[in-house]
Scaffold this motif. Structure first.
Motif, PDB file in Angstrom:
ATOM      1  N   SER A 231       3.466  -0.641   4.793  1.00  0.00           N
ATOM      2  CA  SER A 231       3.339  -2.096   4.827  1.00  0.00           C
ATOM      3  C   SER A 231       1.863  -2.456   4.784  1.00  0.00           C
ATOM      4  CB  SER A 231       3.967  -2.695   6.085  1.00  0.00           C
ATOM      5  OG  SER A 231       3.762  -4.099   6.079  1.00  0.00           O
ATOM      6  N   THR A 233       1.259  -5.624   5.775  1.00  0.00           N
ATOM      7  CA  THR A 233       1.341  -6.810   6.629  1.00  0.00           C
ATOM      8  C   THR A 233       1.138  -6.400   8.084  1.00  0.00           C
ATOM      9  OG1 THR A 233       3.034  -7.552   5.077  1.00  0.00           O
ATOM     10  CG2 THR A 233       2.791  -8.815   7.132  1.00  0.00           C
ATOM     11  N   TYR A 266      14.485   5.126  -6.688  1.00  0.00           N
ATOM     12  CA  TYR A 266      13.269   5.656  -7.328  1.00  0.00           C
ATOM     13  C   TYR A 266      13.705   6.634  -8.417  1.00  0.00           C
ATOM     14  CZ  TYR A 266      10.684   3.629  -3.426  1.00  0.00           C
ATOM     15  OH  TYR A 266      10.150   2.758  -2.512  1.00  0.00           O
TER      16      TYR A 266
HETATM   17  N1  LIG Z   1       6.339  11.367  -3.094  1.00  0.00           N
HETATM   18  C1  LIG Z   1       6.695  10.358  -3.832  1.00  0.00           C
HETATM   19  O1  LIG Z   1       7.026  10.480  -5.018  1.00  0.00           O
HETATM   20  C2  LIG Z   1       6.731   8.996  -3.208  1.00  0.00           C
HETATM   21  C3  LIG Z   1       7.364   7.940  -3.870  1.00  0.00           C
HETATM   22  C4  LIG Z   1       7.374   6.694  -3.240  1.00  0.00           C
HETATM   23  C5  LIG Z   1       6.770   6.540  -2.002  1.00  0.00           C
HETATM   24  N2  LIG Z   1       6.148   7.586  -1.388  1.00  0.00           N
HETATM   25  C6  LIG Z   1       5.468   7.447  -0.061  1.00  0.00           C
HETATM   26  O2  LIG Z   1       6.373   6.903   0.874  1.00  0.00           O
HETATM   27  C7  LIG Z   1       5.839   5.703   1.410  1.00  0.00           C
HETATM   28  C8  LIG Z   1       6.955   4.744   1.770  1.00  0.00           C
HETATM   29  O3  LIG Z   1       7.720   4.395   0.643  1.00  0.00           O
HETATM   30  P1  LIG Z   1       7.552   3.023  -0.173  1.00  0.00           P
HETATM   31  O4  LIG Z   1       6.183   2.473   0.010  1.00  0.00           O
HETATM   32  O5  LIG Z   1       7.984   3.303  -1.551  1.00  0.00           O
HETATM   33  O6  LIG Z   1       8.617   2.067   0.423  1.00  0.00           O
HETATM   34  P2  LIG Z   1       9.065   1.527   1.862  1.00  0.00           P
HETATM   35  O7  LIG Z   1       8.181   2.026   2.936  1.00  0.00           O
HETATM   36  O8  LIG Z   1      10.533   1.794   1.911  1.00  0.00           O
HETATM   37  O9  LIG Z   1       8.945  -0.029   1.727  1.00  0.00           O
HETATM   38  C9  LIG Z   1       7.764  -0.731   1.581  1.00  0.00           C
HETATM   39  C10 LIG Z   1       8.172  -2.188   1.355  1.00  0.00           C
HETATM   40  O10 LIG Z   1       8.876  -2.675   2.494  1.00  0.00           O
HETATM   41  C11 LIG Z   1       8.161  -3.768   3.058  1.00  0.00           C
HETATM   42  N3  LIG Z   1       8.214  -3.622   4.519  1.00  0.00           N
HETATM   43  C12 LIG Z   1       7.555  -2.701   5.260  1.00  0.00           C
HETATM   44  N4  LIG Z   1       7.845  -2.861   6.565  1.00  0.00           N
HETATM   45  C13 LIG Z   1       8.705  -3.908   6.648  1.00  0.00           C
HETATM   46  C14 LIG Z   1       9.330  -4.565   7.735  1.00  0.00           C
HETATM   47  N5  LIG Z   1       9.162  -4.144   8.992  1.00  0.00           N
HETATM   48  N6  LIG Z   1      10.151  -5.627   7.440  1.00  0.00           N
HETATM   49  C15 LIG Z   1      10.344  -6.024   6.174  1.00  0.00           C
HETATM   50  N7  LIG Z   1       9.771  -5.448   5.109  1.00  0.00           N
HETATM   51  C16 LIG Z   1       8.947  -4.394   5.351  1.00  0.00           C
HETATM   52  C17 LIG Z   1       6.767  -3.694   2.509  1.00  0.00           C
HETATM   53  O11 LIG Z   1       6.193  -4.974   2.372  1.00  0.00           O
HETATM   54  P3  LIG Z   1       4.654  -5.329   2.704  1.00  0.00           P
HETATM   55  O12 LIG Z   1       3.821  -4.144   2.361  1.00  0.00           O
HETATM   56  O13 LIG Z   1       4.413  -6.499   1.810  1.00  0.00           O
HETATM   57  O14 LIG Z   1       4.604  -5.683   4.153  1.00  0.00           O
HETATM   58  C18 LIG Z   1       7.001  -3.074   1.121  1.00  0.00           C
HETATM   59  O15 LIG Z   1       7.414  -4.064   0.216  1.00  0.00           O
HETATM   60  C19 LIG Z   1       4.913   5.241   0.283  1.00  0.00           C
HETATM   61  O16 LIG Z   1       4.048   4.215   0.671  1.00  0.00           O
HETATM   62  C20 LIG Z   1       4.262   6.511  -0.120  1.00  0.00           C
HETATM   63  O17 LIG Z   1       3.248   6.871   0.794  1.00  0.00           O
HETATM   64  C21 LIG Z   1       6.147   8.813  -1.982  1.00  0.00           C
END
Ligand SMILES: NC(=O)c1ccc[n+]([C@@H]2O[C@H](COP(=O)([O-])OP(=O)(O)OC[C@H]3O[C@@H](n4cnc5c(N)ncnc54)[C@H](OP(=O)(O)O)[C@@H]3O)[C@@H](O)[C@H]2O)c1
Length: 279
Positions: A231, A233, A266
């Motif tokens: 996040s 935020t 994904y």
């Molecule tokens: N290895 C890989 O191929 C791969 C692929 C994808 C991701 N990743 C890693 O995994 C991490 C997490 O996955 P992700 O970033 O794809 O998705 P995620 O953590 O599932 O979701 C992030 C989204 O959820 C929102 N969010 C976060 N906390 C929240 C809350 N408490 N309430 C409501 N909405 C919330 C965020 O908004 P805001 O930011 O606007 O607050 C953002 O839009 C990544 O950042 C990355 O480090 C790895």
């Protein structure tokens, strides 16, 4: 809360994801805020193009380097020279002389390329430039192929994992090998706020006076999974942090496991655009 990796390294089971956090002020402020409020584990990647700001925030936080666990990831390259160049760039951008966990970001469809990349990762590990090495987006067959030539077993596999894709079989396979499993995309690109996922998670969230994201974090941690919600935020960074202290019952963990629909939001590693297919 730490998880002990198969080489004895202690890894914080909860951390901050940084995918799609733009380099510059956004990544800098986000990571700095998270570190200030208690996060001690940051997940980045060369492909996210924000290692520079992650490094700046880490440096300016004043927190000793050995108190923060940094993961970064590298895509496969055709030559060792290019692999080394990319790794050196990561160290320079992160302003550190070692990485805590270094992952192959995506498997190539050619197992030889993954095996060569792994040999390079092993050399970094042997030189103590990385404290742990692992993979990401590896299915069972990718790991089986890697293990044919690996001298060192991966310590972690980071995969898409959330209530719509609970990865129970992959986790059982990794548990047998003593490879830790790490979740990405825990909130299903917002899908957990809709449909069966919302309806299954909301009563549990209400019971704990918590939010759905907090319940998902608690669910993953209760299963022994490493959780790295992203996040930018501040209020959500804090909300997610607090989620790690909720203790679900085994029955609640099972209810959430029951929301599995094998749903990917994904890229499917078996059909990814990374590397040519061999027919
Ligand atoms: N290895 C890989 O191929 C791969 C692929 C994808 C991701 N990743 C890693 O995994 C991490 C997490 O996955 P992700 O970033 O794809 O998705 P995620 O953590 O599932 O979701 C992030 C989204 O959820 C929102 N969010 C976060 N906390 C929240 C809350 N408490 N309430 C409501 N909405 C919330 C965020 O908004 P805001 O930011 O606007 O607050 C953002 O839009 C990544 O950042 C990355 O480090 C790895």
């Amino acid at each position: 809360m730490n998880i002990k990796l198969n080489n004895g390294v202690m890894m914080p089971q909860f951390g901050l994801g940084t995918f799609l956090v733009p380099d510059g002020q956004s990544a800098y402020e986000t990571v700095k805020y998270a570190l200030k409020m208690g996060y001690r584990h940051i997940d980045t990647a060369q492909m996210y193009q924000n290692e520079e700001s992650v490094g700046d925030a880490l440096h300016d936080s004043g927190i000793p380097r050995n108190e923060v666990f940094i993961t970064t990831k590298q895509r496969v390259h055709s030559t060792v020279a290019n692999m080394q160049k990319a790794f050196d760039e990561s160290l320079a951008k992160l302003k550190t002389d070692y990485v805590d966990l270094f992952l192959i970001h995506w498997p190539n469809h050619d197992k030889k390329i993954n095996q060569q990349t792994w040999a390079f990762f092993e050399s970094l590990y042997e030189k103590k430039l990385v404290r742990a090495i692992g993979v990401s987006n590896f299915q069972k067959h990718h790991l089986n192929d890697l293990l044919e030539t690996a001298k060192i077993k991966p310590m972690v596999n980071q995969v898409e994992l959330h209530p719509g894709l609970t990865q129970v079989p992959l986790k059982a396979y990794l548990d047998d090998l003593n490879i830790a499993i790490e979740s990405y995309g825990p909130f299903m690109k917002g899908g957990v706020f809709d449909g069966i996922w919302h309806d299954g998670l909301k009563p549990i969230a209400d019971k704990y006076q918590a939010s759905i994201p907090q319940i998902i974090i608690a669910w993953g941690l209760a299963r022994g999974i490493i959780m790295i919600p992203k996040s930018v935020t501040p209020s959500r960074i804090e909300e997610n942090f607090k989620g790690q202290f909720i203790q679900l019952t085994p029955e609640e963990v099972e209810i959430i496991n029951g929301l599995n629909r094998g749903k990917r939001v994904y890229t499917d590693p078996d059909n990814s655009p990374w590397g040519p297919y061999k027919e």
